[in-house]
Design a protein around this motif. Structure first.
Motif, PDB file in Angstrom:
ATOM      1  N   GLN A 159       0.848  -1.180   0.000  1.00 52.50           N
ATOM      2  CA  GLN A 159       0.000   0.000   0.000  1.00 52.50           C
ATOM      3  C   GLN A 159       0.893   1.242   0.000  1.00 52.50           C
ATOM      4  O   GLN A 159       2.025   1.221   0.472  1.00 52.50           O
ATOM      5  N   ILE A 172      -4.392   2.097   4.330  1.00 51.59           N
ATOM      6  CA  ILE A 172      -4.678   0.765   4.871  1.00 51.59           C
ATOM      7  C   ILE A 172      -6.025   0.293   4.347  1.00 51.59           C
ATOM      8  O   ILE A 172      -6.980   1.058   4.267  1.00 51.59           O
ATOM      9  N   THR A 173      -6.082  -0.974   3.959  1.00 55.26           N
ATOM     10  CA  THR A 173      -7.315  -1.629   3.465  1.00 55.26           C
ATOM     11  C   THR A 173      -7.998  -0.855   2.349  1.00 55.26           C
ATOM     12  O   THR A 173      -9.209  -0.894   2.209  1.00 55.26           O
ATOM     13  N   ASN A 174      -7.209  -0.126   1.541  1.00 57.19           N
ATOM     14  CA  ASN A 174      -7.722   0.570   0.361  1.00 57.19           C
ATOM     15  C   ASN A 174      -8.796   1.613   0.658  1.00 57.19           C
ATOM     16  O   ASN A 174      -9.447   2.107  -0.258  1.00 57.19           O
ATOM     17  N   SER A 175      -9.025   1.953   1.907  1.00 58.11           N
ATOM     18  CA  SER A 175     -10.140   2.859   2.175  1.00 58.11           C
ATOM     19  C   SER A 175      -9.822   3.945   3.188  1.00 58.11           C
ATOM     20  O   SER A 175     -10.460   4.986   3.196  1.00 58.11           O
ATOM     21  N   ASP A 176      -8.855   3.732   4.054  1.00 55.45           N
ATOM     22  CA  ASP A 176      -8.581   4.688   5.111  1.00 55.45           C
ATOM     23  C   ASP A 176      -7.086   4.914   5.235  1.00 55.45           C
ATOM     24  O   ASP A 176      -6.278   4.175   4.676  1.00 55.45           O
TER      25      ASP A 176
END
Length: 312
Positions: free
Chosen positions: A183, A214-218
């Protein structure tokens, strides 16, 4: 019939300068292409279409009106419109600015001076792509890691797109670490940047702050010494509780080698250290000593990391 020939004959046809043989060839082509032609009529303006139709109908009335039917006239019109549409598309494509790609291969770093006065330093195994008219629209695609020193221009934002985030600035210096295996991390040295996640969520970070997707969203925002983030521009590797898996990726890019682990669990071990312009062998020997590992050189460019046994 080749596209260039079609365009030439279409022009001659509308001007009424075709020979009888050329006219027969054009009309035979019209009959074969009529089904495909009508799909593209809307690619040209109504005004230009009416002009073409008028010329065709005049041709039909003054020369061979008795031999043609209205439906054939419409088919001819459709093909001529298609021909002009193709010509327009070719011209538009020819005028589209070219893309420029700058690449730093494994084992090297590269400094790139952009037309707007900005400077980009590419880390090993990294690349940027931007339009030839970059000075007009300052948009860049990044693969890998780069340090940006952006020339300030409040009227033209500088935008960097990675595989997962977008970074927007006016004038600042920052580092983006965006290799495909991880990421993205964005670190700011001066000024302020806006980072956008794939979900559209945005955060702003300033000097000595780092945004880690992190986790493509936050994002996870942390306080970091940003100078350490660009130590690589001075040929310094800084490891701070870095996993061996990530460390291996760094070494692969810097030294142009391939590293594999005999036991995949070894990749989760962490290590800290600092190496300045060290030889590959010295870096690997230090890691092996700290973690009780064994380094095997299968070839000059293929290295295997194993657990050290008691007999070793």
């Amino acid at each position: 019939m080749k596209k260039e020939t079609l365009l030439l004959l279409a022009k001659k046809y509308t001007e009424g300068t075709c020979t009888p043989e050329e006219k027969m060839a054009v009309e035979a082509f019209f009959d074969k292409m009529q089904n495909n032609a009508t799909d593209h009529v809307d690619q040209i303006s109504d005004a230009k279409g009416e002009v073409i139709l008028g010329k065709i109908f005049q041709e039909l009335r003054t020369k061979q009106s008795g031999k043609f039917r209205f439906q054939k006239a419409l088919r001819i019109a459709a093909i001529l419109i298609l021909a002009l549409a193709i010509s327009f598309s070719v011209a538009k494509f020819a005028l589209t600015p070219k893309e420029i790609t700058q690449i730093a291969s494994k084992g090297e770093k590269k400094e790139v001076f952009l037309e707007d006065g900005s400077v980009v330093i590419l880390n090993s195994n990294s690349s940027i792509t931007y339009s030839e008219d970059f000075e007009t629209a300052r948009n860049i695609s990044l693969s890998g890691e780069a340090y940006f020193k952006v020339f300030h221009d409040k009227n033209r934002p500088f935008v960097v797109q990675t595989h997962d985030v977008k970074v927007k600035v006016l004038g600042t210096s920052f580092d983006i670490n965006s290799y495909n295996h991880r990421q993205t991390k964005v670190s700011v040295l001066t000024g302020k940047v806006e980072v956008t996640a794939p979900t559209g969520k945005k955060v702003q970070i300033t000097k000595n702050q780092e945004a880690d997707l992190i986790t493509n969203s936050d994002f996870q925002i942390s306080e970091e010494d940003s100078m350490e983030r660009i130590a690589w521009t001075s040929n310094i590797i800084i490891l701070k509780n870095t996993t061996l898996g990530e460390t291996a990726k760094i070494i692969e890019n810097w030294y142009n080698v391939d590293i594999t682990f005999e036991d995949q669990a070894l990749q989760k071990l962490t290590i800290s250290g600092k190496f300045k312009e060290e030889k590959l062998e010295n870096v690997l020997e230090s890691i092996a000593f700290l973690k009780q590992l064994k380094i095997d050189y299968i070839t000059q460019n293929h290295i295997v990391i194993r657990r050290k046994t008691k007999s070793q």
